[in-house]
Design a protein around this motif. Sequence first.
Motif, mmCIF file in Angstrom:
data_model
loop_
_atom_site.group_PDB
_atom_site.id
_atom_site.type_symbol
_atom_site.label_atom_id
_atom_site.label_comp_id
_atom_site.label_asym_id
_atom_site.label_seq_id
_atom_site.Cartn_x
_atom_site.Cartn_y
_atom_site.Cartn_z
ATOM 1 N N LEU A 20 41.530 -22.603 3.398
ATOM 2 C CA LEU A 20 42.701 -22.452 2.543
ATOM 3 C C LEU A 20 42.719 -21.121 1.802
ATOM 4 O O LEU A 20 43.765 -20.732 1.261
ATOM 5 N N GLY A 21 41.583 -20.436 1.744
ATOM 6 C CA GLY A 21 41.530 -19.149 1.057
ATOM 7 C C GLY A 21 41.797 -19.242 -0.425
ATOM 8 O O GLY A 21 42.414 -18.343 -1.021
ATOM 9 N N LEU A 22 41.359 -20.313 -1.061
ATOM 10 C CA LEU A 22 41.588 -20.514 -2.486
ATOM 11 C C LEU A 22 40.978 -19.380 -3.312
ATOM 12 O O LEU A 22 40.028 -18.720 -2.866
ATOM 13 N N PRO A 23 41.520 -19.108 -4.508
ATOM 14 C CA PRO A 23 40.963 -18.045 -5.346
ATOM 15 C C PRO A 23 39.454 -18.211 -5.520
ATOM 16 O O PRO A 23 38.957 -19.321 -5.741
ATOM 17 N N SER A 24 38.733 -17.107 -5.428
ATOM 18 C CA SER A 24 37.276 -17.148 -5.486
ATOM 19 C C SER A 24 36.767 -15.913 -6.225
ATOM 20 O O SER A 24 37.552 -15.094 -6.715
ATOM 21 N N PRO A 109 49.518 -30.070 -3.447
ATOM 22 C CA PRO A 109 49.462 -29.589 -4.833
ATOM 23 C C PRO A 109 50.505 -30.296 -5.700
ATOM 24 O O PRO A 109 51.574 -30.667 -5.221
ATOM 25 N N VAL A 110 50.172 -30.466 -6.991
ATOM 26 C CA VAL A 110 51.083 -31.146 -7.915
ATOM 27 C C VAL A 110 51.185 -30.326 -9.207
ATOM 28 O O VAL A 110 50.199 -30.215 -9.945
ATOM 29 N N PRO A 111 52.348 -29.752 -9.519
ATOM 30 C CA PRO A 111 52.515 -29.089 -10.819
ATOM 31 C C PRO A 111 52.388 -30.116 -11.944
ATOM 32 O O PRO A 111 52.920 -31.224 -11.846
ATOM 33 N N ARG A 130 50.468 -14.755 -12.658
ATOM 34 C CA ARG A 130 51.129 -13.633 -11.996
ATOM 35 C C ARG A 130 52.312 -13.089 -12.800
ATOM 36 O O ARG A 130 52.597 -11.889 -12.741
ATOM 37 N N LYS A 131 53.012 -13.946 -13.522
ATOM 38 C CA LYS A 131 54.177 -13.504 -14.275
ATOM 39 C C LYS A 131 53.870 -13.280 -15.752
ATOM 40 O O LYS A 131 54.789 -13.120 -16.569
ATOM 41 N N ILE A 132 52.595 -13.273 -16.096
ATOM 42 C CA ILE A 132 52.174 -13.053 -17.483
ATOM 43 C C ILE A 132 51.914 -11.560 -17.685
ATOM 44 O O ILE A 132 51.147 -10.943 -16.943
ATOM 45 N N GLN A 163 49.408 -17.538 -1.262
ATOM 46 C CA GLN A 163 50.376 -18.598 -1.499
ATOM 47 C C GLN A 163 49.681 -19.957 -1.443
ATOM 48 O O GLN A 163 48.908 -20.228 -0.525
ATOM 49 N N LEU A 164 49.964 -20.780 -2.422
ATOM 50 C CA LEU A 164 49.388 -22.117 -2.459
ATOM 51 C C LEU A 164 49.939 -22.930 -1.287
ATOM 52 O O LEU A 164 51.160 -23.052 -1.135
#
Length: 325
Positions: A20-24, A109-111, A130-132, A163-164
């Motif tokens: 999935l290439g999740l953030p690492s 995924p669930v917001p 990303r938008k902060i 992208q998630l």
Amino acid sequence: MAWHGLGGFFVIEDEEEKALGLPSGEDEWFLFLRDIQLDALGRIFFPDDAGGSEGTLPLINGVVNPRAHAANRQLRLRILNGANARVFRLSADAPLTLIGNDGGLLETPVPVDQIQMGPAERIDVILDLRKIAPGTVVGLRDDSFAAPLLEITVREGAPDHWQLPKRLSTITPLVHHGSEPDRVFTFQGDSTINDKPFEPTRIDFAIPFGKVERWRFQSAQGAPHPIHIHGAHFQVIQRSGRGRNQVEPWERGWKDTVLKWAPEQVDILVRFDTYEGRYLLHCHKLEHEDGGMMLNFVVGKDPEAALEKARIEALYGPICTTRQG
């Protein structure tokens, strides 16, 4: 030494998760939450409260209200509630998306706006920065404390093009025929399950190896109870009472701990198909498990034989199954 904050993570990964290439790296953080009280000498102190002691100071990785920096990318937070008794209600000043819990990834995924975590529960979330704007301080918060549990100062970073995924994993639902539970566990006060306090040499029941059972957890008082099963994951299928009447997003997929309030009733499906032998069920609130809110059971292909063997071993030690000569 859990009373004094000793705890940490076992990190288990597989090929599905890696794909999935999740953030690492610097974009993956491990957060151990708990709370404490301090006495006049600055030592960790908990009053003698059989119902569960909560602290006045929240800690993350042993630090009170820590501050950190993160790039304006997507940040993966892997969070464990290591408190004695506190239920954390987590929210953030940036979008949060739930991707996993105790047993690994969710299907999708669930917001979420807020996540409720009892002791021993784990969550895996994506915090979207990303938008902060760089220089902004983003807080990870809990309703019970005025100051943020964690302050993150956002800095300019390399562009984030990840992208998630719409789908994270495939979870096969357990199947149980019938709407009534096979077993009911009533958590009473601060120290008993089904009218019995824990006895190390008592084995309460036996379960057939590989069989799916429906268990019901209930109580009228002494809650919340974060109920934990050793050595197995389960699926939460129903919650009723106390207004919620629903399985929460962070309770989907595979769990090994579920938070039950009074007078809620929680039903799970569970199957023991990896190990024959003794297991433990208990409330993970430290004061409750120390007070005796635990029980032993056994799993075996021949349940009656497994139960008899476990009861003998509990009294006299392991049975020798080899012969000399």
